[in-house]
Motif scaffolding. Structure first.
Motif, PDB file in Angstrom:
ATOM      1  N   VAL A  15      -1.259   5.962  -5.920  1.00  0.00           N
ATOM      2  CA  VAL A  15      -2.398   5.045  -6.077  1.00  0.00           C
ATOM      3  C   VAL A  15      -2.781   4.567  -4.683  1.00  0.00           C
ATOM      4  O   VAL A  15      -1.977   3.950  -3.969  1.00  0.00           O
ATOM      5  N   ILE A  16      -4.014   4.882  -4.272  1.00  0.00           N
ATOM      6  CA  ILE A  16      -4.455   4.535  -2.924  1.00  0.00           C
ATOM      7  C   ILE A  16      -5.201   3.211  -2.962  1.00  0.00           C
ATOM      8  O   ILE A  16      -6.160   3.047  -3.726  1.00  0.00           O
ATOM      9  N   THR A  17      -4.709   2.255  -2.174  1.00  0.00           N
ATOM     10  CA  THR A  17      -5.371   0.947  -2.077  1.00  0.00           C
ATOM     11  C   THR A  17      -5.848   0.765  -0.643  1.00  0.00           C
ATOM     12  O   THR A  17      -5.591   1.598   0.224  1.00  0.00           O
ATOM     13  N   ASP A  18      -6.555  -0.335  -0.398  1.00  0.00           N
ATOM     14  CA  ASP A  18      -7.156  -0.550   0.924  1.00  0.00           C
ATOM     15  C   ASP A  18      -6.535  -1.764   1.599  1.00  0.00           C
ATOM     16  O   ASP A  18      -5.959  -2.627   0.945  1.00  0.00           O
ATOM     17  N   PRO A  19      -6.654  -1.886   2.907  1.00  0.00           N
ATOM     18  CA  PRO A  19      -5.978  -2.964   3.646  1.00  0.00           C
ATOM     19  C   PRO A  19      -6.670  -4.323   3.555  1.00  0.00           C
ATOM     20  O   PRO A  19      -6.074  -5.328   3.950  1.00  0.00           O
ATOM     21  N   VAL A  20      -7.896  -4.375   3.033  1.00  0.00           N
ATOM     22  CA  VAL A  20      -8.643  -5.646   3.004  1.00  0.00           C
ATOM     23  C   VAL A  20      -8.480  -6.342   1.661  1.00  0.00           C
ATOM     24  O   VAL A  20      -8.316  -7.565   1.598  1.00  0.00           O
ATOM     25  N   TYR A  21      -8.501  -5.577   0.575  1.00  0.00           N
ATOM     26  CA  TYR A  21      -8.551  -6.165  -0.771  1.00  0.00           C
ATOM     27  C   TYR A  21      -7.373  -5.750  -1.663  1.00  0.00           C
ATOM     28  O   TYR A  21      -6.456  -6.530  -1.905  1.00  0.00           O
ATOM     29  N   GLU A  22      -7.425  -4.487  -2.146  1.00  0.00           N
ATOM     30  CA  GLU A  22      -6.429  -4.080  -3.154  1.00  0.00           C
ATOM     31  C   GLU A  22      -5.016  -4.050  -2.587  1.00  0.00           C
ATOM     32  O   GLU A  22      -4.051  -4.282  -3.306  1.00  0.00           O
ATOM     33  N   GLY A  23      -4.849  -3.789  -1.296  1.00  0.00           N
ATOM     34  CA  GLY A  23      -3.494  -3.836  -0.740  1.00  0.00           C
ATOM     35  C   GLY A  23      -2.895  -5.226  -0.897  1.00  0.00           C
ATOM     36  O   GLY A  23      -1.694  -5.395  -1.126  1.00  0.00           O
ATOM     37  N   LYS A  24      -3.756  -6.246  -0.839  1.00  0.00           N
ATOM     38  CA  LYS A  24      -3.271  -7.634  -0.952  1.00  0.00           C
ATOM     39  C   LYS A  24      -3.023  -8.006  -2.419  1.00  0.00           C
ATOM     40  O   LYS A  24      -2.048  -8.677  -2.738  1.00  0.00           O
ATOM     41  N   MET A  43       0.843  -1.210   0.000  1.00  0.00           N
ATOM     42  CA  MET A  43       0.000   0.000   0.000  1.00  0.00           C
ATOM     43  C   MET A  43       0.870   1.249   0.000  1.00  0.00           C
ATOM     44  O   MET A  43       0.623   2.215  -0.719  1.00  0.00           O
ATOM     45  N   GLN A  44       1.927   1.203   0.827  1.00  0.00           N
ATOM     46  CA  GLN A  44       2.829   2.356   0.907  1.00  0.00           C
ATOM     47  C   GLN A  44       3.555   2.571  -0.423  1.00  0.00           C
ATOM     48  O   GLN A  44       3.643   3.707  -0.924  1.00  0.00           O
ATOM     49  N   LEU A  45       4.038   1.488  -1.040  1.00  0.00           N
ATOM     50  CA  LEU A  45       4.808   1.648  -2.278  1.00  0.00           C
ATOM     51  C   LEU A  45       3.938   2.260  -3.374  1.00  0.00           C
ATOM     52  O   LEU A  45       4.321   3.208  -4.047  1.00  0.00           O
ATOM     53  N   ALA A  46       2.712   1.736  -3.509  1.00  0.00           N
ATOM     54  CA  ALA A  46       1.810   2.270  -4.551  1.00  0.00           C
ATOM     55  C   ALA A  46       1.457   3.725  -4.264  1.00  0.00           C
ATOM     56  O   ALA A  46       1.408   4.567  -5.166  1.00  0.00           O
ATOM     57  N   HIS A  96      -7.842  -2.266 -10.443  1.00  0.00           N
ATOM     58  CA  HIS A  96      -8.075  -1.669  -9.123  1.00  0.00           C
ATOM     59  C   HIS A  96      -9.583  -1.638  -8.885  1.00  0.00           C
ATOM     60  O   HIS A  96     -10.301  -0.903  -9.563  1.00  0.00           O
ATOM     61  N   LEU A  97     -10.067  -2.426  -7.914  1.00  0.00           N
ATOM     62  CA  LEU A  97     -11.509  -2.624  -7.755  1.00  0.00           C
ATOM     63  C   LEU A  97     -12.143  -1.674  -6.748  1.00  0.00           C
ATOM     64  O   LEU A  97     -13.366  -1.736  -6.520  1.00  0.00           O
TER      65      LEU A  97
END
Ligand SMILES: Cc1ncc(COP(=O)(O)O)c(CNC2(C(=O)O)CC2)c1O
Length: 353
Positions: A301-310, A292-295, A334-335
């Motif tokens: 690009v902001i991702t979430d800890p449940v889905y897109e971060g994984k 998440m941090q790298l993106a 990216h969903l």
């Protein structure tokens, strides 16, 4: 062609954007003189709709809500965890379609961070006037906990809607295990092929997060139908990969049969990588946070800890280990999911996080 005959509603802006991720690409796969470059682009389903931050569920619901209207239903009934993006999307499309939304929000994640049941997706659902039912599983002998199948609590709510004179339209978790659940992402793959022609590129590898499975399944059907050898890799975030893989396979084959009885989905087309769910649904692990941090710190690009971060962690590792090889053109789908971030702020308090 069959797809064009199935009614759907105009919940989307139009094609969702495809953007290049040059700084993330360089951070993951530094250019070397000999190897042909890997390119990474993102298909931004998190920017696909004006309805309450959009996301993959809105893409699917264009078909299900058209079906609900065709059956003169008055209420959408569905289920998710406390911070479900899906139930927020169901509430959003219900508001837009002038329908009631009743959502069962179960305790799918064994954590209780500050304001977890007051912020993010569940706050949005309440703001949109959703009938949000938290913890009603206890009334019926205890919540069933996380699962991608069908729940008793939603059956009870459907009966309640009927007893009050309404007509419920039941939508399963993630709008996945439903006859129309895979269609949205078949559309998405057709859309990607059109955008490729404009961009002059072919994405040989597509990365997508997979939990209840119909996003992944729809992309698979689209890829097999076009017959260009495109690889769709699902990154499991359910923590129950066997169940997810079985559901993806079932939805892909049912969706293929609905569109073209001669369209066969081979086992080889069903690829699910189970190395990045971090052991349990809904809880980020170290690889999730780092991805998440790298993106966020390369291309914002902001991702979430449940889905897109994984799924982001999965893509990064697949490239770094060489499974996705030099010369690949990778498309990260990216969903969505960002609204839940604030419910997980306690996972990002320390300096390293
Ligand atoms: C942001 C985001 N990304 C990926 C997924 C996984 O998609 P599928 O359920 O189609 O496999 C979800 C799902 N979310 C569920 C929810 O209740 O929100 C269905 C589990 C998602 O919300």
């Amino acid at each position: 062609n069959t797809l064009r005959l199935i009614p759907k509603l105009p919940f989307l802006f139009g094609p969702s954007p495809i953007q290049a991720l040059p700084r993330l690409t360089r951070a993951i796969s530094p250019p070397t003189s000999c190897d042909p470059r890997i390119t990474i682009h993102a298909k931004r389903e998190d920017c696909n709709s004006p309805l309450a931050y959009g996301g993959n569920k809105v893409r699917k619901l264009v078909y299900l809500v058209a079906d609900a209207q065709a059956h003169a239903c008055t209420a959408l009934v569905s289920v998710g965890g406390i911070q479900s993006n899906h139930t927020r999307a169901v509430t959003a499309v219900a508001a837009a379609a002038g329908l009631q939304a009743v959502t069962v929000q179960e305790r799918w994640v064994p954590i209780d961070p500050p304001l977890y049941a007051q912020t993010g997706n569940i706050l949005l659902s309440r703001l949109m006037g959703g009938d949000v039912r938290v913890g009603i599983g206890e009334e019926g002998g205890g919540e069933e906990g996380f699962g991608i199948g069908h729940k008793e609590a939603t059956r009870r709510v459907c009966r309640e809607v009927e007893e009050k004179g309404g007509k419920p339209y039941y939508i399963p978790a993630g709008a996945s295990d439903h006859e129309l659940g895979g269609l949205g992402f078949v559309d998405c793959m057709v859309e990607i092929a059109g955008q490729e022609r404009e961009l002059g590129i072919f994405f040989d590898t597509v990365i997508v997060c997979s939990v209840t499975g119909s996003s992944h399944a729809g992309l698979i059907v689209g890829a097999v139908a076009e017959g260009r050898g495109r690889k769709v890799i699902g990154i499991d975030a359910s923590g129950k990969p066997e169940e997810t893989k079985e559901q993806v396979t079932r939805i892909a084959r049912n969706t293929a049969k609905l569109l073209d009885p001669d369209l066969e989905i081979p086992d080889s087309a069903i690829i699910l990588d189970d190395r990045f769910h971090e052991g349990v649904y809904g809880v980020p692990g170290p690889s999730t946070i780092k991805a998440m941090q790298l993106a966020a710190r390369t291309d914002a690009v902001i991702t979430d800890p449940v889905y897109e971060g994984k799924s982001m962690a999965g893509m990064i590792q697949l490239i770094r280990e060489g499974t996705i090889g030099p010369g690949s053109n990778v498309l990260y789908v990216h969903l969505g999911g960002q609204p839940a971030l604030n419910a997980y702020s306690s996972y990002f308090e320390t300096e390293s996080a």
